[in-house]
Scaffold this motif. Structure first.
Motif, PDB file in Angstrom:
ATOM      1  N   LEU A 165       0.825  -1.207   0.000  1.00 39.45           N
ATOM      2  CA  LEU A 165       0.000   0.000   0.000  1.00 39.45           C
ATOM      3  C   LEU A 165       0.860   1.259   0.000  1.00 39.45           C
ATOM      4  O   LEU A 165       0.545   2.240  -0.676  1.00 39.45           O
ATOM      5  CB  LEU A 165      -0.943  -0.001   1.205  1.00 39.45           C
ATOM      6  N   SER A 166       1.971   1.216   0.725  1.00 37.88           N
ATOM      7  CA  SER A 166       2.854   2.383   0.761  1.00 37.88           C
ATOM      8  C   SER A 166       3.477   2.663  -0.597  1.00 37.88           C
ATOM      9  O   SER A 166       3.869   3.779  -0.885  1.00 37.88           O
ATOM     10  CB  SER A 166       3.946   2.207   1.820  1.00 37.88           C
ATOM     11  N   MET A 167       3.576   1.634  -1.425  1.00 38.05           N
ATOM     12  CA  MET A 167       4.189   1.796  -2.737  1.00 38.05           C
ATOM     13  C   MET A 167       3.167   2.040  -3.848  1.00 38.05           C
ATOM     14  O   MET A 167       3.491   2.649  -4.860  1.00 38.05           O
ATOM     15  CB  MET A 167       5.044   0.576  -3.068  1.00 38.05           C
ATOM     16  N   THR A 168       1.942   1.540  -3.671  1.00 34.26           N
ATOM     17  CA  THR A 168       0.951   1.659  -4.741  1.00 34.26           C
ATOM     18  C   THR A 168      -0.096   2.731  -4.471  1.00 34.26           C
ATOM     19  O   THR A 168      -0.628   3.307  -5.409  1.00 34.26           O
ATOM     20  CB  THR A 168       0.195   0.334  -4.963  1.00 34.26           C
ATOM     21  N   GLY A 169      -0.438   2.935  -3.211  1.00 34.93           N
ATOM     22  CA  GLY A 169      -1.513   3.858  -2.879  1.00 34.93           C
ATOM     23  C   GLY A 169      -2.883   3.304  -3.214  1.00 34.93           C
ATOM     24  O   GLY A 169      -3.881   4.015  -3.145  1.00 34.93           O
ATOM     25  N   ASP A 170      -2.966   2.038  -3.553  1.00 39.91           N
ATOM     26  CA  ASP A 170      -4.218   1.421  -4.004  1.00 39.91           C
ATOM     27  C   ASP A 170      -4.454   0.151  -3.186  1.00 39.91           C
ATOM     28  O   ASP A 170      -3.729  -0.834  -3.335  1.00 39.91           O
ATOM     29  CB  ASP A 170      -4.091   1.111  -5.493  1.00 39.91           C
ATOM     30  N   ALA A 171      -5.490   0.184  -2.329  1.00 41.26           N
ATOM     31  CA  ALA A 171      -5.741  -0.946  -1.430  1.00 41.26           C
ATOM     32  C   ALA A 171      -6.079  -2.227  -2.186  1.00 41.26           C
ATOM     33  O   ALA A 171      -5.572  -3.303  -1.855  1.00 41.26           O
ATOM     34  CB  ALA A 171      -6.856  -0.600  -0.446  1.00 41.26           C
ATOM     35  N   ALA A 172      -6.922  -2.133  -3.209  1.00 36.94           N
ATOM     36  CA  ALA A 172      -7.311  -3.339  -3.951  1.00 36.94           C
ATOM     37  C   ALA A 172      -6.108  -3.943  -4.670  1.00 36.94           C
ATOM     38  O   ALA A 172      -5.901  -5.169  -4.625  1.00 36.94           O
ATOM     39  CB  ALA A 172      -8.422  -3.009  -4.942  1.00 36.94           C
ATOM     40  N   LEU A 173      -5.320  -3.099  -5.310  1.00 39.79           N
ATOM     41  CA  LEU A 173      -4.123  -3.589  -5.989  1.00 39.79           C
ATOM     42  C   LEU A 173      -3.155  -4.209  -4.982  1.00 39.79           C
ATOM     43  O   LEU A 173      -2.568  -5.264  -5.237  1.00 39.79           O
ATOM     44  CB  LEU A 173      -3.437  -2.450  -6.753  1.00 39.79           C
ATOM     45  N   SER A 174      -3.019  -3.579  -3.826  1.00 43.35           N
ATOM     46  CA  SER A 174      -2.116  -4.096  -2.794  1.00 43.35           C
ATOM     47  C   SER A 174      -2.562  -5.466  -2.305  1.00 43.35           C
ATOM     48  O   SER A 174      -1.728  -6.359  -2.098  1.00 43.35           O
ATOM     49  CB  SER A 174      -2.035  -3.116  -1.621  1.00 43.35           C
TER      50      SER A 174
END
Length: 153
Positions: free
Chosen positions: A20-29
């Motif tokens: 999440l810290s790298m993507t900013g996207d919960a679903a993708l994470s």
């Protein structure tokens, strides 16, 4: 040896926080963490360090995702701070973490959320232990500065 479910129970939260810290996207994470565990289960060889394997897999999956989408998030999603008793401080610290350059944010998240050593983080990132320690120190200094600015505009 622990089962895949036991590894998931132990490692899924810090792996999600890292992704999440790298993507900013919960679903993708969530998808990335899932895929990392699939890689672990399908690994044809004995894994020396399950934790190291999983964090490295998450990092590689994030980088692969970025290459596919050719976009980079500038505002990562806030991470919940463990043991924070002051919600205002927790929010401010989370915003400060999000303002850090990615390499510094990665060092903080892997150290604090992942519980990894500087040596393990350096091995994952392909840099020296001292470089990771320096990134971590600089990140904490910047976060303190950001927090100070928020409290005294």
């Amino acid at each position: 040896p622990p089962s895949a479910a036991e590894h998931y129970e132990e490692h899924s939260r810090p792996l999600f926080a890292y992704a999440l810290s790298m993507t900013g996207d919960a679903a993708l994470s969530e998808d990335i963490v899932h895929d990392a565990f699939v890689r672990l289960i399908q690994s044809p060889r004995d894994v020396v360090s399950v934790e190291g394997f999983l964090f490295t897999a998450v990092r590689n999956l994030v980088l692969d995702s970025r290459r596919r989408s050719a976009t980079r998030r500038n505002h990562p999603a806030p991470l919940p701070l463990r043991h924070a008793t002051d919600a205002g401080f927790a929010d401010a610290a989370s915003r400060a973490l999000g303002r850090l350059p990615e390499e510094q944010r990665e060092a903080v998240v892997l150290k604090i959320y992942g519980g990894l050593t500087f040596a393990a983080i350096g091995e994952m990132a392909g840099v020296s232990t001292s470089t990771i320690a320096s990134r971590y120190r600089l990140a904490l200094e910047k976060m303190a500065e950001f927090l100070s600015q928020e409290n005294h505009p």
